[in-house]
Design a protein around this motif. Structure first.
Motif, short mmCIF file in Angstrom:
data_model
loop_
_atom_site.label_atom_id
_atom_site.label_comp_id
_atom_site.label_asym_id
_atom_site.label_seq_id
_atom_site.Cartn_x
_atom_site.Cartn_y
_atom_site.Cartn_z
N GLY A 1 0.83 -1.20 0.00
CA GLY A 1 0.00 0.00 0.00
C GLY A 1 0.86 1.24 0.00
O GLY A 1 0.94 1.96 1.00
N TRP B 1 -6.47 -4.96 8.72
CA TRP B 1 -5.05 -4.80 8.37
C TRP B 1 -4.22 -5.78 9.19
O TRP B 1 -4.49 -6.02 10.37
CB TRP B 1 -4.63 -3.36 8.64
N ASN C 1 -8.35 -0.35 5.04
CA ASN C 1 -7.35 -1.25 4.50
C ASN C 1 -7.67 -2.60 5.14
O ASN C 1 -7.65 -2.71 6.37
CB ASN C 1 -5.95 -0.79 4.90
#
Length: 412
Positions: free
Chosen positions: A54, A141, A191
């Protein structure tokens, strides 16, 4: 020394038990592992396209770099500074959070950390005791559960699938709550899914946390990256009464293309920030001063470059959703935030790909890397088997070619 005076033998041999159980139990970062594997294959001459990390592909804005150059030449930045952060940066962070929440924050309520990961770890370490439980909406995440476990606490995943936009209901959260529940983690924009909670959903969650006296840990690092007219809503804007039991996490990495600068922050009640600052004074002392000066420039300077990057991400988002939707067996919810697509891929499982049976999304990610030379992260890393995460924070041409390779492979 007499026998009676001899010390007892150690319970664990240094040669046989070299690593502590606590550290040995940590799983490596799956996203970084995929990124490193892709880079290693590229270094070996293979044309791998990486969708793993990312990390924006843009350079850090020029005015931020210029501020860092000037800071490096100033001897004041060559010395130790306050472990909680430069006063000017703490003030800038407090002002930024005030703008997004509508609440006033003082510099004493902010702590500057070495990237967002340190902020995550220190928040859990500061708030949790062994045996405490943290409700963790999944997909999540990869770092969250590891940081919770390092604090001696227990994560309680609550999985929300593609059919509900990857956002759990209050009923699901309530079913997971026990007398040991201490906190809930919120990450919107998300995320790995790119999902964004509506203002109504944020308020409902906040009211539920307030009713049950839970800490809210809200990771808002993607707050500037939303699309399709979807607005980011901070939990403190929706439910300001949570101010004494909420810790906001953020950083400059994603919106300002500053992943390598390693500047993040915690914002919360003064007693929590003071305790976390004390912890940080023993862990790392101050964050790099030059990077802090750069972060000041990012937060207080022009935002045109940030908007240009957001528009580029939006264009790539539309491209990747269109292309992933053409992959046989993939179902692709449209993300409205961050820079990730998170297709549900169970329709592509249970088959053979060039002689190898693919039964899990981990198997599928391995096959795609080996045969299409495309790196994506399997859903198992995010508590959501049957999915893959594709970051679209890469160039337009690579994005299109990479997904075309996946289409070709899975169309065989």
């Amino acid at each position: 020394m007499s026998t009676d005076d001899a010390l007892p033998a150690p319970s664990r041999s240094a040669r046989e038990h070299r690593i502590s159980q606590r550290i040995a139990a940590i799983a490596p970062s799956a996203t970084l592992a995929v990124d490193q594997a892709a880079k290693a294959l590229k270094a070996a001459g293979r044309p791998v396209i990486g969708f793993g990390a990312g990390e924006p592909d843009f350079p850090t804005p020029a005015h931020v770099v210029e501020a860092a150059v000037a800071a490096a030449q100033d001897p004041a930045n060559h010395r130790y500074t306050a472990s909680a952060g430069l006063p000017e940066l703490r003030t800038a962070v407090a002002a930024s959070v005030a703008a997004s929440t509508g609440l006033e924050f003082s510099p004493a309520q902010t702590l500057i950390t070495n990237g967002g990961k340190q902020a995550v770890y220190q928040t859990f370490a500061t708030l949790l005791d062994p045996g405490d439980e943290v409700i963790l909406p999944a997909p999540y995440w990869t770092t969250y559960p590891e940081a919770i476990r390092l604090a001696g606490a227990v994560e309680v995943p609550v999985l929300a699938g593609a059919d509900q936009g990857y956002l759990p209901t209050i009923e699901q959260l309530e079913a997971a709550r026990t007398e040991r529940t201490r906190a809930i983690l919120v990450c919107s924009p998300s995320n790995p899914t790119g999902a964004v909670m509506t203002p109504e959903q944020v308020e409902e969650l906040g009211r539920w946390a307030l009713e049950h006296d839970l800490w809210v840990i809200t990771d808002e690092i993607y707050q500037h990256l939303t699309y399709d007219g979807v607005a980011f809503t901070s939990v403190l804007k929706a439910v300001p009464e949570l101010a004494e039991t909420t810790v906001l996490l953020g950083g400059v990495a994603k919106s300002f293309a500053m992943t390598g600068w390693r500047v993040g922050w915690m914002v919360g009640p003064k007693d929590v920030i003071a305790a976390a600052s004390n912890l940080q004074s023993h862990l790392t002392s101050n964050v790099n001063n030059v990077a802090q000066r750069a972060a000041i420039a990012a937060l207080t300077g022009p935002m045109e470059t940030v908007e240009e990057m957001r528009e580029a991400f939006d264009r790539r988002r539309r491209t990747i959703v269109e292309k992933l939707s053409a992959v046989p067996g993939f179902s692709v919810p449209t993300p409205t935030g961050a820079f990730y697509a998170f297709p549900e891929v169970t329709g592509a499982l249970g088959r053979e790909i060039r002689g190898t049976r693919v039964g899990t999304s981990t198997d599928l990610a391995s096959a795609i890397l080996e045969h299409a030379e495309v790196a994506a992260v399997p859903g198992e890393a995010f508590g959501a088997p049957g999915h893959l995460r594709f970051s679209y924070a890469l160039g337009d041409a690579d994005l299109a070619e990479g997904i075309d390779r996946v289409i070709a492979l899975l169309s065989e």
